[in-house]
Enzyme design. Structure first.
Site, PDB file in Angstrom:
ATOM      1  N   CYS A 133      74.818   5.700-119.753  1.00 54.01           N
ATOM      2  CA  CYS A 133      73.380   5.623-120.038  1.00 54.01           C
ATOM      3  C   CYS A 133      73.131   4.444-120.984  1.00 54.01           C
ATOM      4  O   CYS A 133      73.655   4.425-122.102  1.00 54.01           O
ATOM      5  CB  CYS A 133      72.891   6.919-120.683  1.00 54.01           C
ATOM      6  N   LYS A 169      80.423   8.805-113.875  1.00 54.51           N
ATOM      7  CA  LYS A 169      79.339   7.880-113.493  1.00 54.51           C
ATOM      8  C   LYS A 169      79.451   6.572-114.264  1.00 54.51           C
ATOM      9  O   LYS A 169      79.422   6.548-115.490  1.00 54.51           O
ATOM     10  CB  LYS A 169      77.975   8.534-113.747  1.00 54.51           C
ATOM     11  N   GLY A 221      65.596   1.078-108.976  1.00 51.23           N
ATOM     12  CA  GLY A 221      64.690   0.849-107.853  1.00 51.23           C
ATOM     13  C   GLY A 221      65.161  -0.282-106.958  1.00 51.23           C
ATOM     14  O   GLY A 221      66.242  -0.852-107.173  1.00 51.23           O
ATOM     15  N   GLY A 248      68.533   1.873-105.908  1.00 53.53           N
ATOM     16  CA  GLY A 248      67.456   1.316-105.079  1.00 53.53           C
ATOM     17  C   GLY A 248      67.399   1.812-103.659  1.00 53.53           C
ATOM     18  O   GLY A 248      66.817   1.156-102.789  1.00 53.53           O
ATOM     19  N   GLY A 269      67.132   8.042-106.325  1.00 51.94           N
ATOM     20  CA  GLY A 269      66.582   8.141-107.673  1.00 51.94           C
ATOM     21  C   GLY A 269      65.133   7.735-107.743  1.00 51.94           C
ATOM     22  O   GLY A 269      64.223   8.549-107.469  1.00 51.94           O
TER      23      GLY A 269
HETATM   24  C1  LIG Z   1      63.439   7.898-115.338  1.00 51.91           C
HETATM   25  C2  LIG Z   1      64.920   7.859-115.107  1.00 51.91           C
HETATM   26  C3  LIG Z   1      65.744   8.731-115.825  1.00 51.91           C
HETATM   27  C4  LIG Z   1      67.124   8.709-115.632  1.00 51.91           C
HETATM   28  N1  LIG Z   1      67.908   9.584-116.327  1.00 51.91           N
HETATM   29  C5  LIG Z   1      69.253   9.634-116.069  1.00 51.91           C
HETATM   30  C6  LIG Z   1      70.064  10.609-116.686  1.00 51.91           C
HETATM   31  O1  LIG Z   1      69.615  11.477-117.437  1.00 51.91           O
HETATM   32  N2  LIG Z   1      71.397  10.580-116.403  1.00 51.91           N
HETATM   33  C7  LIG Z   1      71.965   9.664-115.546  1.00 51.91           C
HETATM   34  O2  LIG Z   1      73.180   9.691-115.317  1.00 51.91           O
HETATM   35  N3  LIG Z   1      71.190   8.744-114.928  1.00 51.91           N
HETATM   36  C8  LIG Z   1      69.862   8.708-115.153  1.00 51.91           C
HETATM   37  N4  LIG Z   1      69.084   7.792-114.507  1.00 51.91           N
HETATM   38  C9  LIG Z   1      69.720   6.826-113.581  1.00 51.91           C
HETATM   39  C10 LIG Z   1      69.674   7.308-112.117  1.00 51.91           C
HETATM   40  O3  LIG Z   1      70.348   8.539-111.968  1.00 51.91           O
HETATM   41  C11 LIG Z   1      70.296   6.252-111.173  1.00 51.91           C
HETATM   42  O4  LIG Z   1      71.646   6.070-111.528  1.00 51.91           O
HETATM   43  C12 LIG Z   1      69.587   4.902-111.252  1.00 51.91           C
HETATM   44  O5  LIG Z   1      68.196   5.070-111.444  1.00 51.91           O
HETATM   45  C13 LIG Z   1      69.822   4.045-110.015  1.00 51.91           C
HETATM   46  O6  LIG Z   1      69.316   4.648-108.848  1.00 51.91           O
HETATM   47  P1  LIG Z   1      67.837   4.346-108.273  1.00 51.91           P
HETATM   48  O7  LIG Z   1      67.673   2.845-108.241  1.00 51.91           O
HETATM   49  O8  LIG Z   1      67.807   4.977-106.902  1.00 51.91           O
HETATM   50  O9  LIG Z   1      66.877   4.984-109.197  1.00 51.91           O
HETATM   51  C14 LIG Z   1      67.696   7.786-114.692  1.00 51.91           C
HETATM   52  C15 LIG Z   1      66.863   6.921-113.981  1.00 51.91           C
HETATM   53  C16 LIG Z   1      65.498   6.958-114.164  1.00 51.91           C
HETATM   54  C17 LIG Z   1      64.634   6.016-113.352  1.00 51.91           C
END
Ligand SMILES: Cc1cc2nc3c(=O)[nH]c(=O)nc-3n(C[C@H](O)[C@H](O)[C@H](O)COP(=O)(O)O)c2cc1C
Length: 306
Positions: A133, A169, A221, A248, A269
């Site tokens: 994170c 992760k 995204g 994304g 996500g």
């Molecule tokens: C608002 C938000 C909160 C997130 N909170 C966490 C979290 O608590 N733990 C985690 O491992 N990843 C968290 N993520 C990351 C997502 O799980 C993911 O790894 C990342 O957004 C990439 O995927 P995406 O582009 O499809 O969103 C968060 C992402 C967003 C946008």
């Protein structure tokens, strides 16, 4: 052709299809149950849970970007005690989908404590160890996932204790993802997942202030897809354990790219904020693709890049 088989077993985690919801983008799952049929999913990954409740960062903590979003939530969560007492039982009543519990900490000891607590909960399909994170740092200002030694250490401690399969992760904010992926594998991870968000920032030029109160945050995204896809491909080529890919994914074509690059499953996500039905379209699209190209089993698709 008979219906293609979308089910997959990833290190003992049985999924009826390879599509999951990303940690932090669907609360603990239960907030989204009115918008989605959680039973249709391969699995739900909860918001990251820490040992103690956390309020997270001050607002504003999300902001839209071209083709994506920045967030600096700062792992707001109810803490493991409240999660197990209230949230998890509610979620389990709502869905048959496997629930993967994401855990986070600032010290190795916190990860150990969380793992030991979760060992008492049979109904968990796996734990996802969030060491990536961008809003939570170790004392030295780095994430565990930015250092091979720390990745190995936390993975080894958690894996040797955990009664559930362990997914580690990883962060995209590294110079050599293969090295970190291998450190997790050698530490005993059953699976690795990537990517978490890319560190980023935005500035409001009128006030000359950062758009996020935390100044920096994590970018997610469609903006990150080609970057994340390359990292997933590199990681998959560096380890023998299964890889879960994300970053994304907006449609079934994106999901298939990840699988062809080497991901055994995919995670949705940011797309959930735009269209909570994305998962459904992704599952359907993968099925239709498999029919079109006469792919009987998902496994023959994974890592099939020519
Ligand atoms: C608002 C938000 C909160 C997130 N909170 C966490 C979290 O608590 N733990 C985690 O491992 N990843 C968290 N993520 C990351 C997502 O799980 C993911 O790894 C990342 O957004 C990439 O995927 P995406 O582009 O499809 O969103 C968060 C992402 C967003 C946008």
């Amino acid at each position: 052709m008979t219906n293609p088989n979308l089910s997959i077993n990833i290190a003992g985690i049985k999924l009826k299809n390879p599509v999951m919801l990303a940690s932090g983008t669907c609360g603990y799952g239960e907030q989204y149950s009115e918008l989605m049929d959680l039973d249709e999913l391969g699995a739900v990954i909860t918001k990251t849970i820490t040992l103690h409740p956390q309020l997270g960062n001050a607002p504003p903590r999300t902001v839209e970007t071209p083709s994506g979003m920045l967030n600096a939530i700062g792992l707001q969560n109810v803490g493991i005690e409240q999660f197990l007492y209230d949230t998890f039982p509610k979620l389990k009543k709502l869905t048959y989908a496997p629930v993967i519990v994401s855990i986070g900490g600032k010290t190795v000891q916190e990860y150990i404590n969380l793992t030991e607590i979760l060992n008492n909960v049979k109904e968990i399909a796996a734990i996802e160890v969030n060491i990536s994170c961008p809003n939570i740092k170790m004392k030295n200002g780095c994430m565990f996932a930015q250092d091979a030694k720390s990745t190995h250490e936390v993975t080894k401690k958690v894996s040797s204790l955990a009664k559930h399969p362990v997914i580690v992760k990883l962060s995209p904010n590294v110079t050599d993802i293969g090295e970190i992926a291998k450190a997790a594998e050698e530490g005993g991870a059953d699976v690795i997942s990537l990517v978490n968000t890319f560190s980023g920032m935005l500035i409001d030029i009128d006030s000359r202030r950062p758009k996020l109160a935390n100044v920096t945050g994590g970018l997610s995204g469609p903006a990150i897809k080609p970057l994340a896809l390359k990292l997933v491909w590199e990681a998959a080529n560096s380890v023998k354990i299964p890889v879960i890919g994300m970053g994304g994914i907006m449609n079934y074509q994106d999901a298939l790219e990840y699988m062809i690059a080497g991901a055994s499953a995919v995670v949705i996500g940011t797309a959930n904020f735009i269209d909570p039905q994305t998962y459904k379209k992704v599952i359907k699209g993968i099925e239709q693709y498999m029919k079109k190209y006469k792919v009987k089993n998902l496994s023959s698709l994974i890592g099939s890049l020519r």
